[in-house]
Motif scaffolding. Structure first.
Motif, mmCIF file in Angstrom:
data_model
loop_
_atom_site.group_PDB
_atom_site.id
_atom_site.type_symbol
_atom_site.label_atom_id
_atom_site.label_comp_id
_atom_site.label_asym_id
_atom_site.label_seq_id
_atom_site.Cartn_x
_atom_site.Cartn_y
_atom_site.Cartn_z
ATOM 1 N N ASP A 124 -11.147 25.881 12.719
ATOM 2 C CA ASP A 124 -10.068 26.623 13.371
ATOM 3 C C ASP A 124 -9.947 28.045 12.824
ATOM 4 O OD1 ASP A 124 -7.736 27.024 15.002
ATOM 5 O OD2 ASP A 124 -6.539 26.752 13.204
ATOM 6 N N LYS A 125 -9.996 28.186 11.500
ATOM 7 C CA LYS A 125 -9.761 29.490 10.883
ATOM 8 C C LYS A 125 -10.984 30.404 10.871
ATOM 9 C CE LYS A 125 -5.804 28.194 8.041
ATOM 10 N NZ LYS A 125 -5.216 28.142 6.681
ATOM 11 N N GLU A 152 -16.909 34.901 6.065
ATOM 12 C CA GLU A 152 -15.552 34.442 6.370
ATOM 13 C C GLU A 152 -15.298 33.035 5.839
ATOM 14 O OE1 GLU A 152 -14.927 34.970 10.535
ATOM 15 O OE2 GLU A 152 -14.782 37.154 10.376
ATOM 16 N N ALA A 183 -7.196 38.892 11.201
ATOM 17 C CA ALA A 183 -6.095 38.318 10.426
ATOM 18 C C ALA A 183 -5.846 39.125 9.168
ATOM 19 C CB ALA A 183 -6.433 36.880 10.061
ATOM 20 N N LEU A 210 -12.539 32.248 2.974
ATOM 21 C CA LEU A 210 -11.501 31.233 3.191
ATOM 22 C C LEU A 210 -11.428 30.263 2.010
ATOM 23 C CD1 LEU A 210 -9.420 29.745 5.003
ATOM 24 C CD2 LEU A 210 -11.362 28.469 5.952
ATOM 25 N N ARG A 260 -11.382 37.799 16.860
ATOM 26 C CA ARG A 260 -11.243 38.262 15.475
ATOM 27 C C ARG A 260 -11.524 39.756 15.366
ATOM 28 N NH1 ARG A 260 -10.800 34.511 11.475
ATOM 29 N NH2 ARG A 260 -10.798 32.370 12.213
ATOM 30 N N GLU A 287 -9.705 22.425 9.763
ATOM 31 C CA GLU A 287 -9.062 23.682 9.388
ATOM 32 C C GLU A 287 -10.087 24.801 9.271
ATOM 33 O OE1 GLU A 287 -6.107 25.502 5.907
ATOM 34 O OE2 GLU A 287 -6.941 23.480 5.688
ATOM 35 N N GLY A 319 -12.371 29.645 15.176
ATOM 36 C CA GLY A 319 -11.363 29.700 16.229
ATOM 37 C C GLY A 319 -11.388 28.433 17.049
ATOM 38 N N ASN A 320 -10.222 27.920 17.376
ATOM 39 C CA ASN A 320 -10.173 26.618 18.038
ATOM 40 C C ASN A 320 -10.602 26.645 19.496
ATOM 41 O OD1 ASN A 320 -8.000 27.886 19.201
ATOM 42 N ND2 ASN A 320 -6.429 26.661 18.167
#
Length: 227
Positions: free
Chosen positions: A185-186, A165, A130, A169, A125, A182, A189-190
């Motif tokens: 993941d966001k 973060e 992103a 989100l 990141r 989700e 991070g997966n």
């Protein structure tokens, strides 16, 4: 951002860990700084402003939990990622680490190549970032992503990176239920493995700092924000 521009602070009272882990990180062209106790780590962190701190829990002078807590109180380190690297695998240690603002928790012993892989995932990141709207407004709250700053009723609230973060989100789509998978993941991070209670701990801290009524739990699914 290239590897040579990334600063990593490695903190451990074990000289072998500093040497072995430090060698493997330097082989990836990262700038590596080391400290053997929490007090020295805090001094170095405020001076160098590392992108990532890898922090042992059991240390002399100041343990890792207290060191992390003090780092999270320093505005200059607000965007610094902090992960614990420790032999202690008990649940209470992990929860204590997340409570004071840690982003991840890695249990040693760990193979150097796997550690480097985890470091790369944590730093993704920082490198990519992103694209997102710079400022969000929900109700009486303003969220400035560029400055990692939250203003509620004209009062500034400082959050650790992952809390910010996660809040950003959820606030990006008020009313939407974000599933736990989700969120992981966001926000994490997966490729980053975190404890199952990580999201719950971060939501609890957000409720304490921003307001309990704002966050809604959807049992068995995830979380949402209602304004």
């Amino acid at each position: 951002m290239k590897n040579k521009d990334i600063k990593i602070l490695l903190v451990d009272d074990d000289a072998d860990i500093l040497e072995i882990v430090g060698f493997n990180l330097e082989a990836e062209n990262y700038q590596v700084f080391t400290a053997k106790n929490g007090k020295d780590a805090l001094t170095i962190a405020k001076k160098e402003i590392p992108n990532l701190v890898i922090l042992d829990v059991m240390m002399p002078e100041m343990d890792g939990i207290e060191t992390c807590e003090n780092m999270r109180k320093a505005p200059v380190l607000n965007n610094t990622i902090i992960t614990f690297l420790t032999a202690r695998g008990e649940d209470y240690s992990q929860v204590a680490g997340f409570d004071v603002g840690a982003d991840d928790y890695i249990t040693k012993p760990i193979k150097p190549k796997l550690l480097v892989s985890k470091v790369k995932a944590l730093l993704r990141r920082v490198k990519e970032g992103a694209p997102a709207e710079d400022v969000l407004k929900i109700g009486n709250i303003e969220i400035n992503r560029e400055e990692y700053k939250i203003i509620k009723d004209k009062v500034e609230i400082i959050l650790p990176r992952k809390e910010f973060e996660l809040f950003y989100l959820l606030a990006s789509k008020p009313g939407k239920v974000f599933k736990r998978e989700e969120i992981l993941d966001k926000v994490w991070g997966n490729e980053v493995i975190v404890g199952g209670r990580t999201i719950d701990v971060h939501i609890r801290k957000l409720r304490e700092k921003i307001g309990d009524d704002l966050f809604k739990t959807i049992k068995g699914v995830g979380y949402k924000i209602e304004v």
